[in-house]
Structure formats: structure tokens, C-alpha cells
Scaffold this active site. Sequence first.
Site, PDB file in Angstrom:
ATOM      1  N   LYS A 270       0.836  -1.207   0.000  1.00  0.00           N
ATOM      2  CA  LYS A 270       0.000   0.000   0.000  1.00  0.00           C
ATOM      3  C   LYS A 270       0.873   1.260   0.000  1.00  0.00           C
ATOM      4  O   LYS A 270       0.552   2.257  -0.635  1.00  0.00           O
ATOM      5  CB  LYS A 270      -0.924   0.003   1.219  1.00  0.00           C
TER       6      LYS A 270
ATOM      7  N   GLU B  50       1.093   6.638  -6.727  1.00  0.00           N
ATOM      8  CA  GLU B  50      -0.009   7.599  -6.873  1.00  0.00           C
ATOM      9  C   GLU B  50       0.528   9.038  -6.915  1.00  0.00           C
ATOM     10  O   GLU B  50       0.105   9.842  -7.743  1.00  0.00           O
ATOM     11  CB  GLU B  50      -0.952   7.409  -5.690  1.00  0.00           C
TER      12      GLU B  50
END
Lengths: 326, 326, 326, 326
Positions: free
Chosen positions: A189, A196
Site C-alpha cells: 500500500k 499515486e
Amino acid sequence: MQLGMIGLGRMGGNMARRLMRGGHHCVVFDMNPENVHRLTADGAVGSSSVDDLISRLTTPRIVWVMVPAGDATEATVESLAERLSPEDIVIDGGNSYFKDDVRRAKALRARGIHYVDVGTSGGTWGLDRGYCLMIGGSEPVVNHLDPILRTLAPGRGDVARTTGREILQGTAEEGYLHCGSSGAGHFVKMVHNGVEYGLMQAYAEGFDIFRHANSDNLPEEMRYDLNLPDIAEVWRRGSVVGSWLLDLTAAALVENPDLSKFTGSVQDSGEGRWTVMAAVEEGVPAEVLSASLYTRFRSRQDHTFAEKVLSAMRYKFGGHVERSGP
Amino acid sequence: MQLGMIGLGRMGGNMARRLMRGGHHCVVFDMNPENVHRLTADGAVGSSSVDDLISRLTTPRIVWVMVPAGDATEATVESLAERLSPEDIVIDGGNSYFKDDVRRAKALRARGIHYVDVGTSGGTWGLDRGYCLMIGGSEPVVNHLDPILRTLAPGRGDVARTTGREILQGTAEEGYLHCGSSGAGHFVKMVHNGVEYGLMQAYAEGFDIFRHANSDNLPEEMRYDLNLPDIAEVWRRGSVVGSWLLDLTAAALVENPDLSKFTGSVQDSGEGRWTVMAAVEEGVPAEVLSASLYTRFRSRQDHTFAEKVLSAMRYKFGGHVERSGP
Amino acid sequence: MQLGMIGLGRMGGNMARRLMRGGHHCVVFDMNPENVHRLTADGAVGSSSVDDLISRLTTPRIVWVMVPAGDATEATVESLAERLSPEDIVIDGGNSYFKDDVRRAKALRARGIHYVDVGTSGGTWGLDRGYCLMIGGSEPVVNHLDPILRTLAPGRGDVARTTGREILQGTAEEGYLHCGSSGAGHFVKMVHNGVEYGLMQAYAEGFDIFRHANSDNLPEEMRYDLNLPDIAEVWRRGSVVGSWLLDLTAAALVENPDLSKFTGSVQDSGEGRWTVMAAVEEGVPAEVLSASLYTRFRSRQDHTFAEKVLSAMRYKFGGHVERSGP
Amino acid sequence: MQLGMIGLGRMGGNMARRLMRGGHHCVVFDMNPENVHRLTADGAVGSSSVDDLISRLTTPRIVWVMVPAGDATEATVESLAERLSPEDIVIDGGNSYFKDDVRRAKALRARGIHYVDVGTSGGTWGLDRGYCLMIGGSEPVVNHLDPILRTLAPGRGDVARTTGREILQGTAEEGYLHCGSSGAGHFVKMVHNGVEYGLMQAYAEGFDIFRHANSDNLPEEMRYDLNLPDIAEVWRRGSVVGSWLLDLTAAALVENPDLSKFTGSVQDSGEGRWTVMAAVEEGVPAEVLSASLYTRFRSRQDHTFAEKVLSAMRYKFGGHVERSGP
């Protein structure tokens, strides 16, 4: 399955709702009684304290912790460690540092309690769209949680199948994945968020170049007054740069073409920082992920001290006095 | 030798002075009569126009142009091209783009006039310290100018000789160098400035890290309230990072330890930009030189549009509202 | 003063020599008896073990540890902690992580032993040129060590005094500096090396652009076959980019103009990595220092996995097959 | 409509096919007669030369040039300029530099011929998926071409409508867009590719960090042997980083999880370079787009000269000898 949810903010509340929609039973707790109240209205069993929540769960208990990473998560996990019984399961669904997972899993293991770390992507859209889940922990425990994880995840939906996937097994296509031992979920993550940042920055720089394509100091016949909302929109169809982030950009630009509603002061959460640190620890060059993080650091300052040092040097060697403006 | 100097600003005026100190004769012109007046007080022959300056020079004439790069230099060189005679020499000592040199040299060659490009480093210190000169043009012409170039240059001074240099010839040790054909002087000067940006930025980032070493969000026993002037000073002796730029930084920090006299709005001249373009044209990765340039671009804006795009995306996917502060 | 030196490699050996030249007494130890032998030939008292070294020192003892950072330093400090007495002083002169200093200082303090961290710059040149010393620890202890530190440091030498320094006190001008509490010395040294990476990379990129200025795919009249040794040399005089690192570059290029003796596989020590991590922890944008580190990571690989990912994407969306060559 | 297509490679051939499927008539030419033959088999009218192609078109003619950017496009446009009549339209659908468009449009305008620049994204997938078109030129001419552009474009398809778009007009939602005057189409396409480089590099760095997460020099309990194909797959559902490029990455990793079929030598086309230059010309910081370009430059070399310079300096100041390996 029955599950206790601690932390009913933007993420935890909607995750409990999605679980209940999927037929699971949720016992919920939040420091703010109003948040508890809202969930009980949606069908959850409320509780007034961590002790109360624990008392309402059948063993082996499953407790999902969805409170801010750092001190709050640390305190909650510690408090659960003291109260739970062997074979109970604590899930940290927040944005914890994977090194903290490794440490906590070890501490809970000493008490016979299982610890599972789950990195979650999906934001405010997750209630309907489902949450992409990246999971770390021991295999039998993660398998035991499968009904919950499957409900939270988006499922295959109408996303086109990847060629070559037909012959493979596993849950990745359902939108959740057991990545490895403790910490692996938050590790994946973490890098997800690092990526991102990079993706966001790539689009952002592109639109910045468009925004200045009409600048006075360019030759007159090479100035363009571009329609940014339309460019974002046209890229959504048939182009190589299509993505969900582009969809959001297109939506934001339609509403507010010059983005005047935003100042441009951009927060960063821990993951971007930890991703850069992980790259450095591994010896992996990560120029783009680092640059994306630094842009955010810079965005929150009027001027860096570094810039003052530059001005001071320029003054000293050339007598250059500062001017402002582009 | 006799030389005409057009442009008597910070650089041109002092260069004329250094030449006269070295026994050369200067005929000078500047749009601002006061500048001319000041130089005649120092021994130069003043002139009231380019035509007047030309008329006071013996053939083959040598005219050094020291006006701002871009339009002013272009206009001056064009005006000289129309007025000078074959075998005369025009020297562009400003910060021109090397591609303009190539073009101008060709245009002047058609008229039999020689064109020499000279990149000059030394800033306000050059009058006494000498100017480091990087020169482009044809060899016989540059050789003809040798007495002038040698006077302007710093000479060997007390700089320790590079081991292995003893057996080599050439003028590099004297602080001036014929780098190659037209444009080569400004090309080398351009990269010189690109490197300068990189060096400056390296120090600047280091001092920025020092400046924030006492930040509240660091663990208390790992916070340091560092004395920046002292650190700059100690590095001046025996350390690997010693340099003239560090000397200047040390001087600036002694005067004003928090550099509060500077806002941190940092100009860039053309060279930094052209260096990045040259790297891109050559296919050479130039991360540090580019990053140093971008820092300056960023320093002159409150916020970039890119940052607003980031904020807009964050709002769209996570409902994140902007906060300010570090 | 009397001082025990553990670790007689390139750094430790010469530091002991410089101390003895300055009138201090050195008791020395190294795992390699030959290194001990060489130092005794230069006047040191040799020893055959850490215990032996300790036994030859008068209390309060001063022991300088100059062994590789990491496990070796950790083990040596631990072993000293067990053997020394209250008020003795352990100095870690290696390249330790400042966080390790904080931890070790605390552990030794519990035993009444003082811990001082010293970051040292000067490399193989330090014996004659002196070592730039950056020091962390408690003030009275550092003051007690002053005679030793002063001897190791370069002193003022013939470095021009910084304007404004006349009225200031302190040792920075002598080339050594007490930077703050435990860890501060290595913190300042860490950033020093981070800056060093940035400075080196700035020059390196500049010379890379020069090296490719003659590339076939540039317009013919804008190609330059530049003399790199001469450029490095000319910049040493009167230019803004003069520095000790440039001096070394000039020397390397004179010997071997195309640097064919080097492959270009560049190591990084911990400091560059820790500097980037410190910047990230502080929220300071450090583009240039990071880029300089990543260049080194990249230099030690044939290809990154990232590059393979790029090639795979290009193949998938455009059928692009890999070609090599610039 | 009737249209002449010059250049029947991977892009031009499929574009002609898509146009014919949409009911348009294509007269085609390619230097390679086999390419012409293949298109006539699919229903096109073949031609044996540019003259022959022109003779088969009704006026005002529309000629779409789809040959490699640079010399080939330049020559083709020049040759058309000499042969076409006023009111005819030349479309450059390749990857030309927008500054060349401005120049060419001006030259053709002098002859009464219209010039339209079209940037095209879609790669080998465009035949079925449609081509995202970014268009520059005068409005009436672009409007005249609307039937062709609409056919080539993807159309709305099943891409979810952007909220707020309902009340807007224009063709962006159909996947084609008139961006502005001459050059605007290629300008937008140029930045599109710059952004593409940045997006690709962000994913690539992320997977590189995953790939090295099992590295020996990490603490044993923090090493992860990650399944990269599964991670790419799980991110395709519900996560913030979903995109078409991620879809392709997932497909590539399923086929060849360690990407051993690729060496990692990554080409760059002109657009990435021009994007960086445009950013520099505009004064826009474009860290990520630049870093993405430089990665590709670096990927095609064994070692940079810059790295040799670093090694040479390290050898000079510290006697450091090169070692290889991570």
C-alpha cells in the site's frame, strides 16, 4: 461473519456499511458517540468503549482498527493486546508504517493474538466501488478472514480481464491480495501511494505546461490559449494516458477550469515519505517518486531556506538584487 | 592594444578598467553618458555614439560588446556589421546563446568581419581577481587578441599548479581558453553556469536540512539547533566541499545568520535554461542541473498550477481539504 | 595529551601520525598487527588487544575509535563500554549514523562513560592538510579534548578570512567545531557528504554535456570537440565554480582525459542515504541531493527493473521493440 | 469523404482501414508497394506516387501525411506544397514538433493551401479502439474535416460521462479536439507524451521497489518476496492508481513475471524532449517529466561519462577504487 470495527471516520464507517450490505455483522465503536449512532442507524451494534465492543464479540474475535495511523493506532492496538484472548485477530486497516506492523505482530504473537495489516485504497468512493485491499499476515489467518475481505473488495466488476489470467488462481482479480508476511500489506500500500504521487505529479506538470502555453514571453505565433477541461476530457478516450486519476482531473476542471478554488497547498501522508525511504534502503533509484514528494513539501512553504541561500550567494558574487515575478 | 568597449555596466566598465591598468587603450561608449564620463575619468577615451567610437579606432578595429544578451546584443552587433570594415573584429562578451553566435559569425563572415564569442565569469570581483574567459572563434583571430585576453584573465596567481600540467602548453592555466569555433566560448560558459546552479543548489539544500534540524516533529533527543555560520566556516578548512561559493555563503551567513534580508525569489539567466536544453539535445541525463533550474522557477511563484491540480485530485478522490503549514 | 586509537586504516593511521607530529602520545591498536607495527615505527605505543590498549592508558582515558561504521564500530564501542571506567571518553570518529550516536551516548552515560561523535573530512590528504572536524557531545567533554581536536584540524592556514569573522569567537576558523549534543557531529558530517554528492554530480553532468558536444546528431556547425582537461583548468582561475573538487577533477583529466581508467561504477556510503532520509523526515525538498544519490545507485546496475517495466509497456501499447545505442 | 493517405505503416494503414470501415474513401500511397497492395485488398484505391495520388483526388483535396516525423514529413509536405492547389488541405498526423507546424502552415498559407496538425494517440490498438485526436489549424478547415475526425476518434463508448459535462458542447467527449491554431494539436500531443513518460516511470519505480523488497541487505523480518503480476492485477480494481498503462503492465507481468524478455534499453521519441524544452521555455518546473526522460537516456548507455567523473573524483580525494555490484 461478525467483526468489531473501531474507528468510524470517512473510511471505517463506510467499510462497516459495505460489510453489513454484504451480510456481515458489525459491532462498532468510535470516540465520537455520534459516529456510533449513525452506524447503529444503518444496522450495526453500537458499543460505548473498547471493552464494551470486545464483550459483544464471539471468540475468536475479529477486530478491525481503522483509526489514524501513528499514535492513535498504536494506542488502540496496545489496548486490544491487553484485552483480547489467544486466537483473536487484530486487523490494522489504516495507513501504518510496515515496520510498525512487524513490531506489533511480534508483540501480539507473544500473547497468541494474530495481527493482520491491510492497506486499503478507494477513498470516499469505496462504499459503492469497493476497496482494493493489500494484506499482510500469516496465511491461515488471512484465509479465515476471506469472507470479510471478499465483501470489502470491489470484485471483478466490468473491468476487462487481463489476457493470460484465465489459467491463474488467486484473489487478485477480485481486488484483494494476500501479499506476504506481516507488514507486506502496508508495504504494498505504501508503494501504491508513492506511485499515486508520481502519477498525480505527471498529470499536474502537464497541465501546468498547458496553463502557461499562452505566456507573454513566448513567440506570438507559438502561444496557445488551451481549453484544459476539454483536453482532460479528450484524453479519456482512446489515449495512452487514460486513468481514474485523469477522470477525476477532468471532473475537477469542468467544475472550475482555473482551479481557483484551490490554493495549491498539498499535504503528504506518511506513505510517500516511507516509499522514498524504502527506495533508499533498497538502493533503488526513485527519481520520480522523490520529486513528487518534494513538490508537496515545497507547496506548503512561502519560500525555502534553500532559496534564501541561493539569493544570498547571488548577491555576494554578482551583486544581484532579488526581483519577484516570473 | 587599442579596443573599443560598448556597454559600461557592472561588467563592461570594470573590464575596461582592468585593460587600462594592463596598459591597453580603451575607447568607450554607453547609452548612459554618465557611464562614459566615469570611464574617461579613469583614463578611457569617451565617445558619443557607435559611429563616434568606430571613428576613433585604428584598423583593423577591435570592438568588445558588453551589453545585455538578447535584443540589445543583437542590435549592437547588427549595427556594427553595417559600419565596420573587413578584418575588423567584433567580440561578444555577454551571455549570448551559442546558437546566436553561430548565426552571427556566419553573417559577419559574409562581410569579411571576424566574430569572437567570449564567455566571462568573475562577477563584481573580476576587476581585481581577473575574469575567467572562455573563447570561441577562428584561431588566428583569437591569437591576435591574446594580449587583451591575457590582461583580462586572472593569470596563474597563487592557485596551486595541477599535477601533470608542467608538460602541457596553452593558456588554460592563465585563466583564459580558446575552446573552439564560433559559439564554443558561450557554450562552455553556458554549461559553466549550469554547473554553478547545481553547486549552489547542493549547498542550499544542505543548509536547508540544517535549518530544519530542530523541527518540532523530530524526536526530541535528535533535534539540533545548529550554528549555520560556523558550519559554513568550518567546512572552509580541510573539507572536501570547500569552494569559492562556500566562501561567499560563509560571508553571507556571518552577516545575517537567518538570511532574513532575502525573500528567496531567485532569478535565472538564460544559461541555466540553455544548459538543460543542450543536455536534452545531446541525450545526456542532467538531473541535478535541471532540478536546480526548476527550483528557481518555483521560487518565483506563490503556487504552481501543478499544485492546484494535485489539490483538486486529492479533493476528488479523498475529500481532502487543503491545509497549510509544514 | 595521551590518546588510544583503535583502527589504523587509511584514516586512523594518519590521524595518529598527525597527533604525534603535534606532540601527543598515541597508544594504538588494529586487528591487523602490521598496521600496529607501522605506527610504532612512527613513534606510537603498540598494543595487542583492546584490553592491552586500555591498560596502557592513564585515566581518565581517551579512546578514539576509527573503524568501519556499522557492525565494527558497534562492537568496538560495546566492548569499550564493558571495559572502561566512569569519566573515560569514547570518541567515534567514523561515519556513524547520528541516530546510533544518540543511542550509544545514552547507553554509555548510564555507565558514567562519555561519548563524543566526530565527523571527519579530509580523506587521504588529511595527514598534511589537516582534518575538518564536526563534533557532537557535551560541552565540558569536548572542551577537555580541545588540544587533540586542534592538532587534528587544519588550522587557519592561508585560507582568506571571512569578512565579519574578526569579531566572532570560536574554533570554526581553526577547522573544527562543536556542533551540538550527541549525534550533532555526525549529523553535520552526514549532510556534508550529501552536499559533496551534489557538488560532484553538478560537475559530472557538466563534463558529460561537454563530452557529448560533438555528437553526430547535432547540427554540424554546432558541434564542438572540447578539451576537457583545459576547461577544468581554466575554471580554476577567477571563475565562480572554483573548488577543491574541481582541482581534483582537473588533475584526473590531465592524467587521463577520457577517464578510460574508470568504468563509472560509483559507490555510495551511508551518509548520502541518511541525508535524503533526514530531508524526508524534516519535510525539506532535497531534489539535488536525492538525484545525486540515485545516480550512484543506477551506476552500479546494468539495467534497472524499472527500465524493463518501461520497455514492457512500450511493447504492449505500441509494439515497440527495444533498440540499443544512443 | 475522400481522403489521400501517404504513409501506410503501423499507424497510417490502420487509420485508413478505420476510415473505410466508417464509409470514407481512401486513396493511398506508400514507398513500399506491398503496403499499398495490402490496403487495396482492404478496399482502398492504390497509387504509385504522390503525383498519382494527387491526380486521383477530387478538389479541394485532403491529404493525410502519416510518415515518420522529421525529414520524411518535411520532404512530403514540401512535395505536396509544390503539387497541390489553393484550398487543398494537408494534414500532418505524425509526431512533428509544433514549431515545425507553425513554420509549415505559414509556408503553405502563402500558396493558399491549408495545413492541419493532428496529434494521435492510440498505438496499435487504435484500429478498433479509435484514435484520440488533438488538432491544430484554422477553425473552418478543421470543421470541414469533421466527418473524418469523428470516424477516426473513439467516440463516447462506454466511458462514464464526466459529471458536469452534460451542459457543455464540443467534441472532446467524442475523443477528438480542436486545440487551437497551427501547432496546437502537436503541442497538446507532445505534452500528452511527456505525461505518458511520467506515468510510466511512476509505475516502473514502484515495481522496482517491489522487485528489490527481498534484498539481502534488508533486515530479515522486513523482506518480502512479492508477486508482481498479482499486485498489478489487484491495483486494477478499486484503487486510485488504475489506468490503461497499468492494464498493460498487468498483462506484461502475467506473461513474463520477471520481464526477462526485455533488456531495459528504452527509446524516447521527440515528444518527451520537446516537452522538457517547452517547460523550460515557459519557466514551468517539470521535475517528473524531466526525470522520466533522463531515465531513458541513461537506460541506453553502459555508463555515463558523468559516472566516470564521479569515480575519478572519489579516487582522487579518498583513494576509492571502483567496485561493482549493488
